[in-house]
Structures are given as structure tokens and as C-alpha cells.
Design a protein around this motif. Structure first.
Motif, short mmCIF file in Angstrom:
data_model
loop_
_atom_site.label_atom_id
_atom_site.label_comp_id
_atom_site.label_asym_id
_atom_site.label_seq_id
_atom_site.Cartn_x
_atom_site.Cartn_y
_atom_site.Cartn_z
N GLN A 167 72.37 -55.57 -33.64
CA GLN A 167 72.27 -54.21 -33.13
C GLN A 167 71.67 -54.16 -31.73
OE1 GLN A 167 71.20 -50.91 -35.61
NE2 GLN A 167 70.26 -52.33 -37.06
N GLU A 168 72.11 -53.18 -30.97
CA GLU A 168 71.51 -52.95 -29.67
C GLU A 168 71.68 -51.48 -29.30
OE1 GLU A 168 71.23 -55.75 -25.67
OE2 GLU A 168 72.99 -55.87 -26.93
N THR A 169 70.65 -50.90 -28.77
CA THR A 169 70.65 -49.52 -28.27
C THR A 169 71.45 -48.55 -29.13
OG1 THR A 169 72.43 -50.05 -26.69
CG2 THR A 169 70.17 -50.12 -25.86
N ASN A 170 71.14 -48.50 -30.42
CA ASN A 170 71.67 -47.45 -31.29
C ASN A 170 70.64 -46.32 -31.40
OD1 ASN A 170 74.15 -48.81 -32.00
ND2 ASN A 170 72.86 -50.21 -33.19
N SER A 171 71.13 -45.11 -31.65
CA SER A 171 70.24 -43.94 -31.56
C SER A 171 69.14 -43.95 -32.61
CB SER A 171 71.06 -42.65 -31.67
OG SER A 171 71.47 -42.45 -33.02
N TRP A 172 69.33 -44.74 -33.70
CA TRP A 172 68.30 -44.77 -34.75
C TRP A 172 67.22 -45.82 -34.47
CZ3 TRP A 172 73.55 -45.57 -35.49
CH2 TRP A 172 73.97 -46.89 -35.65
N LEU A 173 67.39 -46.54 -33.38
CA LEU A 173 66.38 -47.54 -33.00
C LEU A 173 65.45 -46.90 -31.97
CD1 LEU A 173 68.89 -50.51 -32.45
CD2 LEU A 173 67.43 -50.12 -34.46
N PRO A 174 64.19 -47.40 -31.87
CA PRO A 174 63.30 -46.89 -30.83
C PRO A 174 63.89 -47.20 -29.46
CG PRO A 174 62.18 -48.52 -32.25
CD PRO A 174 63.59 -48.47 -32.68
N PRO A 175 63.68 -46.36 -28.46
CA PRO A 175 62.76 -45.22 -28.42
C PRO A 175 63.46 -43.88 -28.62
CG PRO A 175 63.50 -45.73 -26.20
CD PRO A 175 64.26 -46.64 -27.13
N PHE A 176 64.65 -43.87 -29.20
CA PHE A 176 65.43 -42.64 -29.17
C PHE A 176 64.99 -41.63 -30.23
CE2 PHE A 176 68.20 -46.17 -27.79
CZ PHE A 176 68.27 -45.83 -26.46
N LEU B 225 69.87 -39.95 -24.64
CA LEU B 225 70.95 -40.87 -25.01
C LEU B 225 71.89 -41.16 -23.84
CD1 LEU B 225 71.82 -39.25 -28.47
CD2 LEU B 225 70.09 -40.99 -27.95
N ILE B 226 71.72 -40.40 -22.75
CA ILE B 226 72.58 -40.58 -21.57
C ILE B 226 72.15 -41.80 -20.79
CG2 ILE B 226 73.21 -39.56 -19.34
CD1 ILE B 226 73.06 -36.81 -20.73
N ASP B 227 73.11 -42.63 -20.43
CA ASP B 227 72.88 -43.84 -19.62
C ASP B 227 71.95 -44.84 -20.30
OD1 ASP B 227 74.44 -42.64 -17.73
OD2 ASP B 227 72.91 -42.48 -16.19
N ALA B 228 71.74 -44.68 -21.63
CA ALA B 228 70.75 -45.50 -22.32
C ALA B 228 71.34 -46.73 -23.00
CB ALA B 228 70.02 -44.65 -23.37
N GLY B 229 72.68 -46.88 -22.95
CA GLY B 229 73.31 -47.98 -23.68
C GLY B 229 73.42 -49.26 -22.87
N VAL B 230 73.81 -50.33 -23.58
CA VAL B 230 74.07 -51.60 -22.89
C VAL B 230 75.53 -51.63 -22.44
CG1 VAL B 230 72.30 -53.00 -23.96
CG2 VAL B 230 74.48 -52.68 -25.15
N PRO B 231 75.82 -52.22 -21.27
CA PRO B 231 77.22 -52.31 -20.83
C PRO B 231 78.01 -53.20 -21.80
CG PRO B 231 75.69 -52.77 -19.02
CD PRO B 231 74.88 -52.75 -20.27
#
Ligand SMILES: [Ca+2]
Ligand SMILES: [Ca+2]
Ligand SMILES: [Ca+2]
Ligand SMILES: [Ca+2]
Length: 513
Positions: free
Chosen positions: A336-345, A384-390
């Protein structure tokens, strides 16, 4: 020069002579020659008259049909000469099988290299359409509804079919209400089938079902697909527990699953909401599953449930995904990486422009693409904007957003704390998908150095369309699907990117020859 012009004309004439245009109309007659003035009365008559490269035009209106329309393997097109079965212009042909015997299928495709477009298939006694032993077909802008089993099913080795911008809804199988899915690449299905821009809702069983029996180690890809409200009948009632009500059910074998069957799934920008059961559901699949930029909302049992240990060397990858108002139940093996249920979201209603589920069933755009709606799109200011991994996919601003819909605004703020003013706008190309040329529009708000480029999904440059300094204004560029060397590129998804100074905006387009 004259010689070149002559050759081109000659080629056009040759194409017209070689390829037939065959017409079918509700007031036609199979004793006619099948011309626009004197059309056939039935689609099977037109099919029997086709050769590779031909086109069957079906005129608008309702066709009451009780026999299965079968396209046999002997009637296949070729890689370079598909056979097309399509609505004529903007007319709407409805193939109404409501009086067909229960258990009979609507359209049975046993052929390869057909392109079937803009037909409505309703009321069949079983599947609205089945692709059975058929590969490399394109099914585009079709609707399958109120059939008495799955709307569109792919099985028996059917491989490498592309299902583009299709809808499947309100399919239900009385009296058991146990099996009717929207789309089902299932049982002994082959590998490499691809769904793009499809919607599946209100089917009594599942939105998509990849349940396997007789196949193993197959792959299915879904991109930009939405599914909701499955597990219920059209009137909203629940027919019982056999109506499973999952959104994306990703396969595997029977519940005992002693065979450990693998249905590898790639889901990109997919959305599941308001299903009776799970949104993204492993079922018994022990193959690899990759979920990128997906959104699950308000699915009753869970938004995501993938807990069963996979086969050796298989992986579950979930990145940049969003869950709101529903549980996430993943095995510890998940990558997992940068999913909304993970911190800090923190996800709440304020993250979204709209949670109005009714928007999802709005009419499609003129080119058949999904409606442009606010539902589940991110609101300005969301964390959640611009918060993901490429992930090698297009994004706007400083990085990919989480979830299925990339916003046009950025998290970037200037020194005064305001959002960066909009300097340019890159529009969605049209038509999309396209097969010969497509138009890309963009706007500049001031004199800028710009590059407009096409990339493949591996990030390799395919074509530079513009490198120039341009004034403020609206621009329109036509692309002919050729690369920088003038070669026609192959069908598939490509990215087009507008670079203005240090800022880029990227969108997707699809070439479907
Ligand atoms: Ca079921
Ligand atoms: Ca099912
Ligand atoms: Ca938030
Ligand atoms: Ca972004």
C-alpha cells in the motif's frame, strides 16, 4: 506530385469498391439488396452478406427479435479489416428480445475482429450479448439492459476483446436472481480483455464478475469504470442473498477454491459505490490484483475486502485509492501507498464536490465518453489533492490526487496564500476514442513557451505536435495518430501533455483502429 494525388485517389476508389456498406431497417426486407434505399429487414441477413472490411449500418427504431443473433467464427474480420456492425449516424437501434424464450441469448459472438457499436440490447432470455470463443473484438457505446442474465458475458477462451464506453444495467435472472451481472469476464474466459469507460448498475447479482471455472492465470484490465447499486432489482427491492451485490468481484474459483484459480485484475480510476455488499471484492481470487486511483463509497459490507492469502509470487497492490463511508479490510500482504485510510489523511464529506449518487447515471457525452459530473470529484482544499505517489499516469498540479478523479486545481499556493491562477487549460480530445484523427483544444492566458506532446503509457515520447511561443488565446490542434517519423501508431491508450513553462497538464486519449 500529380502521380501521388492519382495514387491516393486510386486507393480511395479501391476501398469503396472492396468494402460493402450494408443496411438494415425496421421496414426493410431480406429480399432487398441491402442498400440504403432498399435495406434488409434483419441483422442476420446482413451478417451473412459481410466480408472483412464491410460495414453494416442498422437504422434507428425497435427491432423485435426472438432468435439469437449469432456471428459465427467463419464470419470473422481480420486485424486490418474489421467487420463493423453499427448504428447509422446518430440513430438509435433497439434490439428488443423481450419475447424471446427464457434461456436464449441475444447476440452470440463466436467471431474475431468485429467492431460492434451503438446498439441497445434489451430483454434477452439469457445474456444480452455473449462473446464465446471470440477474440480481438471491439464492443463500443452499446447498452445492455433488462436481460434475463448477465448483460455482457465473455467466456470460453475469449481474449483481447475491448469493451469501450458501454453500459449494463437492470439485468436480472428470475426466478433465482442469483447470476445476472452487468459485465462478466468469467468461467473459461481468456486473457487480455479490457474495459474502458464502462458503467454497470442495478444488476441483481454483481457489477463485474470474474468468477472462474475452467480457466486459470488470466488477466482482465478495467479503466475508468463505475459500478453501483448492484444486488437489487430495478424497483430497488432485494431479491435475497443469492443476489450477491458486489461492485467489482475480481474472480477466483468456487468457495472451496481447492484449485487456487488466479484471475489477475488491474483496476485504474475505477469507482464502486452503494452496492449491497462489497465495492472491490476479492471473492476467492488468489491471483495478482492492482488497484490504482480507485474510489469506494458507501458499499454496505465493505468498500474494499481482499484478505485471503494469494498464491506464491502474486501481489496485491493498492495505491492512491480513496475510501469514504465504508470499511477497508485488507490482508497484511497488501502493498500500500498513499491510500486515504492511511495517515495522515482524513476523509469526510467536505473532501468532495458532490455525493449525489444520481449524477452517475446521467447521459453520456456525444462521443460516448462518461458524463462529466461533480460526483466524488475532490473539492478545492482537500488534503487528498496532489497527495498521491506518481504511478506513470497523467496528473495535474504537483502530484496525482487520491481517488478516481484527478482535479484540475493544484495544492500549490503562491506567497500570498492563494491558489496558483489558472495559466492554461488543456481540454479532453474529441472524438475519443478515435480511429483516424482527433482534435485537442487548449487555452493560454498569456504569452507562453509551450510544448504539446504525445507519450505512450511507458512514458516514451511518440510525437511532438507543437514547440512554440504562443500568445494568449484558444488553440485547436488535429492529430492524425502518426508518430514523429510519420508511422501510424498502434491502438491503445496514450497520454497527451501540455507543458507551459514549468507547469504541465496531462490527459489520456485512446486510439481504437
Ligand atoms: Ca450470485
Ligand atoms: Ca455474479
Ligand atoms: Ca480530508
Ligand atoms: Ca493533482
Amino acid at each position: 506530385m500529380k502521380k501521388v494525388v492519382f495514387l491516393i485517389c486510386y486507393q480511395l476508389i479501391l476501398i469503396n469498391l472492396l468494402y460493402a456498406q450494408i443496411y438494415v431497417a425496421t421496414d426493410g426486407d431480406d429480399t432487398n439488396p441491402g442498400t440504403i434505399e432498399q435495406p434488409f429487414g434483419t441483422i442476420p441477413m446482413a451478417i451473412s452478406a459481410t466480408m472483412p472490411g464491410d460495414t453494416i449500418y442498422v437504422r434507428g427504431g425497435t427491432y423485435e427479435i426472438t432468435s439469437t443473433i449469432t456471428i459465427s467464427a467463419a464470419k470473422s474480420g481480420t486485424e486490418d479489416q474489421l467487420i463493423t456492425l453499427t448504428a447509422f449516424n446518430d440513430e438509435i437501434p433497439i434490439l428488443d428480445f423481450s419475447n424471446q424464450a427464457f434461456g436464449s441469448k441475444g447476440i452470440s459472438i463466436r467471431s474475431n475482429y468485429w467492431h460492434i457499436k451503438a446498439l441497445q440490447v434489451k430483454g434477452a432470455g439469457d445474456n444480452g450479448m455473449e462473446i464465446n470463443f471470440g477474440s480481438n473484438n471491439i464492443i463500443e457505446q452499446c447498452a445492455f439492459y433488462e436481460n434475463r442474465d448477465t448483460g455482457l458475458q465473455l467466456s470460453n477462451g475469449s481474449a483481447d476483446n475491448r469493451i469501450i464506453n458501454c453500459d449494463s444495467y437492470f439485468n436480472a435472472d428470475p426466478p433465482d436472481y442469483a447470476d445476472a451481472d452487468g459485465f462478466a469476464p468469467k468461467l473459461a474466459v481468456g486473457s487480455g480483455n479490457y474495459f474502458y469507460g464502462c458503467r454497470s448498475w442495478g444488476n441483481c447479482d454483481d457489477g463485474w464478475d470474474g468468477y472462474l471455472r475452467g480457466a486459470d492465470d488470466v488477466m482482465t484490465t478495467l479503466e475508468n469504470c463505475w459500478t453501483w447499486g448492484n444486488g437489487y432489482l430495478k424497483d430497488g427491492t432485494d431479491p435475497g442473498p443469492d443476489a450477491n451485490g458486489n461492485g467489482f468481484k475480481m474472480g477466483g474459483g468456487d468457495s472451496g477454491n481447492s484449485q487456487q484459480l488466479m484471475h489477475h485484475n488491474i483496476l485504474i480510476n475505477c469507482v464502486a459505490f452503494n452496492n449491497k455488499n462489497k465495492g472491490f471484492d476479492q471473492n476467492n481470487n488468489v491471483g495478482s490484483m492492482t488497484l490504482l486511483n480507485c474510489t469506494g463509497y458507501n458499499n454496505q459490507t465493505a468498500n474494499y475486502r481482499i484478505q485471503r492469502v494469494l498464491n506464491p509470487e502474486q501481489t496485491l497492490t493498492i495505491k492512491n485509492c480513496v475510501s469514504y463511508d465504508g470499511s477497508v479490510q485488507l490482508g497484511s500482504f497488501a502493498i500500500q501507498e498513499t491510500n486515504s485510510w492511511l495517515p495522515p489523511f482524513v476523509v469526510n464529506a467536505d473532501d468532495f464536490l458532490s455525493l449525489d449518487i444520481n449524477l452517475a447515471a446521467e447521459s453520456r457525452q456525444a462521443d460516448g465518453s462518461l458524463p462529466d459530473i461533480d460526483f466524488l470529484h475532490l473539492a478545492q482544499g482537500s488534503d487528498l489533492i496532489d497527495a498521491g505517489v506518481p504511478l506513470g499516469m497523467p496528473f495535474n498540479g504537483e502530484g496525482p490526487d487520491l481517488g478516481a478523479f484527478e482535479s484540475s486545481y493544484s495544492s500549490r499556493v503562491d506567497i500570498a496564500g492563494r491558489m496558483e491562477p489558472e495559466l492554461f487549460q488543456l481540454e479532453q480530445n474529441y472524438p475519443n476514442p478515435f480511429n483516424s484523427t482527433t482534435v485537442i483544444d487548449y487555452k493560454l492566458s498569456k504569452l507562453s513557451e509551450i510544448d504539446l506532446m504525445i507519450f505512450n503509457t511507458n512514458g516514451q515520447l511518440v510525437r511532438t505536435l507543437i514547440t512554440d511561443s504562443q500568445n494568449a488565446g484558444a488553440y485547436e490542434v488535429t492529430w492524425n495518430g502518426r508518430d514523429d517519423r510519420g508511422q501510424q501508431i498502434s491502438s491503445g491508450v496514450y497520454l497527451y501533455q501540455l507543458k507551459v513553462g514549468s507547469l504541465v497538464q496531462t490527459r489520456k486519449l485512446m486510439l481504437a483502429k
